[in-house]
Design a protein around this motif. Structure first.
Motif, PDB file in Angstrom:
ATOM      1  N   ASP A  53     -10.616 -11.875  11.042  1.00 20.95           N
ATOM      2  CA  ASP A  53     -11.788 -11.312  10.381  1.00 20.95           C
ATOM      3  C   ASP A  53     -11.306 -10.278   9.371  1.00 20.95           C
ATOM      4  O   ASP A  53     -10.870  -9.178   9.745  1.00 20.95           O
TER       5      ASP A  53
ATOM      6  N   ALA B 203     -10.931 -11.406  -0.057  1.00 15.91           N
ATOM      7  CA  ALA B 203     -11.250 -11.342  -1.478  1.00 15.91           C
ATOM      8  C   ALA B 203     -10.808 -10.033  -2.113  1.00 15.91           C
ATOM      9  O   ALA B 203     -10.652  -9.956  -3.337  1.00 15.91           O
ATOM     10  N   LYS B 204     -10.579  -9.004  -1.309  1.00 14.89           N
ATOM     11  CA  LYS B 204     -10.169  -7.715  -1.854  1.00 14.89           C
ATOM     12  C   LYS B 204      -8.830  -7.799  -2.578  1.00 14.89           C
ATOM     13  O   LYS B 204      -8.516  -6.976  -3.441  1.00 14.89           O
TER      14      LYS B 204
ATOM     15  N   ARG C  77     -10.036  -3.393  -5.933  1.00 14.21           N
ATOM     16  CA  ARG C  77     -10.110  -2.882  -4.558  1.00 14.21           C
ATOM     17  C   ARG C  77      -8.785  -2.843  -3.834  1.00 14.21           C
ATOM     18  O   ARG C  77      -8.734  -2.408  -2.684  1.00 14.21           O
TER      19      ARG C  77
ATOM     20  N   ASP D 171     -11.694  -9.240   4.850  1.00 14.32           N
ATOM     21  CA  ASP D 171     -12.212  -9.531   3.510  1.00 14.32           C
ATOM     22  C   ASP D 171     -11.036  -9.859   2.589  1.00 14.32           C
ATOM     23  O   ASP D 171     -10.548  -9.006   1.843  1.00 14.32           O
TER      24      ASP D 171
ATOM     25  N   THR E 195      -8.309  -5.589   9.897  1.00 12.61           N
ATOM     26  CA  THR E 195      -8.269  -4.236   9.323  1.00 12.61           C
ATOM     27  C   THR E 195      -7.342  -3.307  10.093  1.00 12.61           C
ATOM     28  O   THR E 195      -7.126  -2.162   9.674  1.00 12.61           O
TER      29      THR E 195
END
Length: 279
Positions: free
Chosen positions: A52, A56-57, A212, A54, A12
């Motif tokens: 780490d 899938a976004k 997203r 997400d 992130t």
């Protein structure tokens, strides 16, 4: 005895255009995991498993386009290194590409050098997650800060890649980068890609790949004919090559690809893959 869990790197920390590096990495790793995958990229799989985030976004990431692009850039870089085995490859805005490891595995003699130019968060992730090499140098700055050029020893040849970069720049920035590379590296080559011309208006506003995620705007584009004109408009460019995409997976896919690349009628609906020769 309980093993200590591996701490993954935080993905992130990448935002804006830099975050697209995670999307292209995921697509490439998914392709490499397939038993019939078109790319052998164990380092991409290792990277995805070490971050780490997400993934899938990003929406649908089980496709072959990013792997095809990587293979196309690999092919042209290897071709240049076969002629200039001690050359330097400069990977502008390299993101989380793993090109050096794929190309080095092809046994080109281990003499070529590699310069990665990207923003500090990307460089920090690369230093943390990728195996070091004394032939790889990393430069934590924007590709538009031309001081990276001072780090390039051009005496043995220079091959510059702008994979997935120019479309995110303003037109004057993209042309300025091309112009300065042509001025500084006579005898070198530069390869870049751009989305299809029809795609440009939509891409300039940014596009959604899922509910997203929206891809950042892409303000720069060229048609194949406009790219061909660079030889007449940019001093130092002595040749422009319109490159074909490599074959992918599937007869229908390859038949469509073959047709689009050979009929001028489809120039506005196919991606632009361009190789510049500097004189």
């Amino acid at each position: 005895m309980t093993s200590t869990p591996t701490v993954k790197a935080d993905g992130t920390v990448l935002t804006g255009v830099s975050e697209t590096a995670l999307m292209t990495l995921c697509v490439r790793a998914n392709e490499a995991r397939r038993p019939d995958g078109i790319i052998d990229d164990p380092m991409a799989i290792r990277l995805v498993d070490s971050i780490d985030f997400d993934f899938a976004k990003f929406g649908f990431t089980r496709r072959q386009d990013m792997a095809l692009r990587a293979l196309g850039f690999d092919t042209m870089a290897r071709r240049y290194l076969a002629e200039y085995p001690r050359a330097t490859v400069v990977a502008l805005a390299e993101g989380l590409q793993t090109s050096f490891y794929r190309i080095d595995a092809r046994g080109l003699g281990g003499q070529f050098r590699w310069l990665t130019v990207d923003l500090p968060p990307i460089i920090e992730l690369r230093r943390k997650l990728l195996p070091p090499s004394d032939r790889v140098t990393m430069c934590a700055q924007s590709a538009l800060d031309f001081s990276w050029m001072d780090q390039v020893d051009a005496s043995d040849g220079v091959f510059i890649t702008a994979e997935g970069l120019l479309m995110y720049l303003q037109p004057e920035e993209a042309m300025g980068l091309i112009t300065e590379c042509a001025r500084r590296f006579p005898g070198g080559q530069m390869m870049f890609d751009l989305p299809p011309a029809w795609f440009a208006a939509w891409a300039r506003r940014g596009m959604r790949t899922s509910l997203r995620y929206r891809v950042p705007p892409m303000p720069f584009s060229l048609s194949p004919s406009q790219a061909a004109e660079l030889v007449n408009t940019v001093p130092g460019i002595r040749a422009v090559h319109d490159l074909p995409m490599p074959a992918g997976r599937g007869r229908v896919f390859n038949a469509l690809l073959w047709t689009m690349q050979r009929l001028p009628l489809f120039d506005n609906v196919r991606p632009v893959w361009t190789l510049l020769e500097f004189g």
